[in-house]
Motif scaffolding. Sequence first.
Motif, PDB file in Angstrom:
ATOM      1  N   PRO A   1       0.792  -1.224   0.000  1.00  0.00           N
ATOM      2  CA  PRO A   1       0.000   0.000   0.000  1.00  0.00           C
ATOM      3  C   PRO A   1       0.829   1.282   0.000  1.00  0.00           C
ATOM      4  O   PRO A   1       0.477   2.258  -0.676  1.00  0.00           O
ATOM      5  N   THR A   2       1.927   1.290   0.735  1.00  0.00           N
ATOM      6  CA  THR A   2       2.748   2.507   0.781  1.00  0.00           C
ATOM      7  C   THR A   2       3.381   2.788  -0.566  1.00  0.00           C
ATOM      8  O   THR A   2       3.363   3.931  -1.062  1.00  0.00           O
ATOM      9  N   LEU A   3       3.947   1.762  -1.187  1.00  0.00           N
ATOM     10  CA  LEU A   3       4.573   1.924  -2.498  1.00  0.00           C
ATOM     11  C   LEU A   3       3.582   2.450  -3.520  1.00  0.00           C
ATOM     12  O   LEU A   3       3.876   3.400  -4.264  1.00  0.00           O
ATOM     13  N   MET A   4       2.403   1.850  -3.578  1.00  0.00           N
ATOM     14  CA  MET A   4       1.425   2.248  -4.580  1.00  0.00           C
ATOM     15  C   MET A   4       0.851   3.635  -4.289  1.00  0.00           C
ATOM     16  O   MET A   4       0.571   4.407  -5.215  1.00  0.00           O
ATOM     17  N   THR A   5       0.694   3.958  -3.022  1.00  0.00           N
ATOM     18  CA  THR A   5       0.216   5.300  -2.677  1.00  0.00           C
ATOM     19  C   THR A   5       1.224   6.352  -3.106  1.00  0.00           C
ATOM     20  O   THR A   5       0.864   7.376  -3.694  1.00  0.00           O
ATOM     21  N   VAL A   6       2.499   6.099  -2.831  1.00  0.00           N
ATOM     22  CA  VAL A   6       3.544   7.050  -3.242  1.00  0.00           C
ATOM     23  C   VAL A   6       3.609   7.144  -4.762  1.00  0.00           C
ATOM     24  O   VAL A   6       3.729   8.236  -5.334  1.00  0.00           O
TER      25      VAL A   6
ATOM     26  N   TYR B   1       1.220   6.555  -7.124  1.00  0.00           N
ATOM     27  CA  TYR B   1       0.094   7.291  -7.698  1.00  0.00           C
ATOM     28  C   TYR B   1       0.097   8.758  -7.269  1.00  0.00           C
ATOM     29  O   TYR B   1      -0.296   9.643  -8.042  1.00  0.00           O
ATOM     30  N   SER B   2       0.556   9.028  -6.049  1.00  0.00           N
ATOM     31  CA  SER B   2       0.628  10.414  -5.586  1.00  0.00           C
ATOM     32  C   SER B   2       1.654  11.207  -6.393  1.00  0.00           C
ATOM     33  O   SER B   2       1.415  12.367  -6.755  1.00  0.00           O
ATOM     34  N   CYS B   3       2.800  10.589  -6.664  1.00  0.00           N
ATOM     35  CA  CYS B   3       3.829  11.269  -7.466  1.00  0.00           C
ATOM     36  C   CYS B   3       3.321  11.566  -8.875  1.00  0.00           C
ATOM     37  O   CYS B   3       3.539  12.660  -9.405  1.00  0.00           O
ATOM     38  N   CYS B   4       2.642  10.584  -9.483  1.00  0.00           N
ATOM     39  CA  CYS B   4       2.106  10.807 -10.831  1.00  0.00           C
ATOM     40  C   CYS B   4       1.089  11.938 -10.842  1.00  0.00           C
ATOM     41  O   CYS B   4       1.128  12.814 -11.717  1.00  0.00           O
ATOM     42  N   THR B   5       0.195  11.935  -9.866  1.00  0.00           N
ATOM     43  CA  THR B   5      -0.825  12.986  -9.816  1.00  0.00           C
ATOM     44  C   THR B   5      -0.199  14.345  -9.594  1.00  0.00           C
ATOM     45  O   THR B   5      -0.549  15.328 -10.266  1.00  0.00           O
ATOM     46  N   ALA B   6       0.760  14.428  -8.657  1.00  0.00           N
ATOM     47  CA  ALA B   6       1.432  15.701  -8.406  1.00  0.00           C
ATOM     48  C   ALA B   6       2.174  16.183  -9.650  1.00  0.00           C
ATOM     49  O   ALA B   6       2.164  17.378  -9.978  1.00  0.00           O
ATOM     50  N   GLY B   7       2.815  15.246 -10.349  1.00  0.00           N
ATOM     51  CA  GLY B   7       3.530  15.626 -11.567  1.00  0.00           C
ATOM     52  C   GLY B   7       2.613  16.191 -12.634  1.00  0.00           C
ATOM     53  O   GLY B   7       2.943  17.174 -13.303  1.00  0.00           O
ATOM     54  N   LEU B   8       1.443  15.584 -12.795  1.00  0.00           N
ATOM     55  CA  LEU B   8       0.489  16.061 -13.800  1.00  0.00           C
ATOM     56  C   LEU B   8      -0.110  17.411 -13.403  1.00  0.00           C
ATOM     57  O   LEU B   8      -0.277  18.297 -14.244  1.00  0.00           O
ATOM     58  N   VAL B   9      -0.418  17.584 -12.121  1.00  0.00           N
ATOM     59  CA  VAL B   9      -0.969  18.860 -11.664  1.00  0.00           C
ATOM     60  C   VAL B   9       0.060  19.977 -11.815  1.00  0.00           C
ATOM     61  O   VAL B   9      -0.257  21.096 -12.241  1.00  0.00           O
TER      62      VAL B   9
END
Length: 223
Positions: free
Chosen positions: A46-51, A53-61
């Motif tokens: 869960p931690t790996l996948m949360t980080v 997806y969070s990185c991808c979303t932050a990068g796109l924003v």
Amino acid sequence: MNEFPGRWVEGVSALLSPLLLLTGVLLRLGYDGFFPSQLAAFAESPTLMTVSYSCCTAGLVLAFPVVIGLARRAGSVWGGMAVLLGLLARTFHAGINHLAFQLVDAQGLPQAQKTMEDAYSAFHIFHAVNIATFLGWIVLAVATWRSGALGRVQSVALGLMSALPLGVLKGTGPMSIVAALGLCVAFLPYAIKLFREGERPKWWAFPLAGAILAGAVFLGEVG
């Protein structure tokens, strides 16, 4: 007078956006790209996948300010608007991804997979901009090349973002890596160019920006 979003905002975004996207894409490398396996990966790590997806979303924003600046420099209203609509659609998908991961915790993996399977093809308004999500980067890339806002290699690399898979719970495949590397090639030299233009900000601007960011994160977590 500075034009929105401002040289430093645009430069920092151009630096962080591709690095965050590439980090997020690489973190989930090795898991199957379709949603049942992505949910299973979250149940396992869960931690790996949360980080990831969070990185991808932050990068796109964080790509928003750069796209606005590039569209202005290239004189590409349509290219800029198409890319921004696509980024909004991807942000919408990121919200669904977050909810799907919470379902794994709340309902267990099998039920979460069943729920997502039943709801996966449901209508949402951003279906209407799927074509813009793919073609917007190509239109903007042509405009940056023709206008000289980016060099030829950078413009071609920018167009590779059209290869980034679209939709909910998309894992990493070859095209994801190609798209993220393309954004690095397009944005990182552009960030350096922006940092070298004009005057440097006052020394106190950096700690002030850091304090505001930290305060915003804190208030968001406790509020």
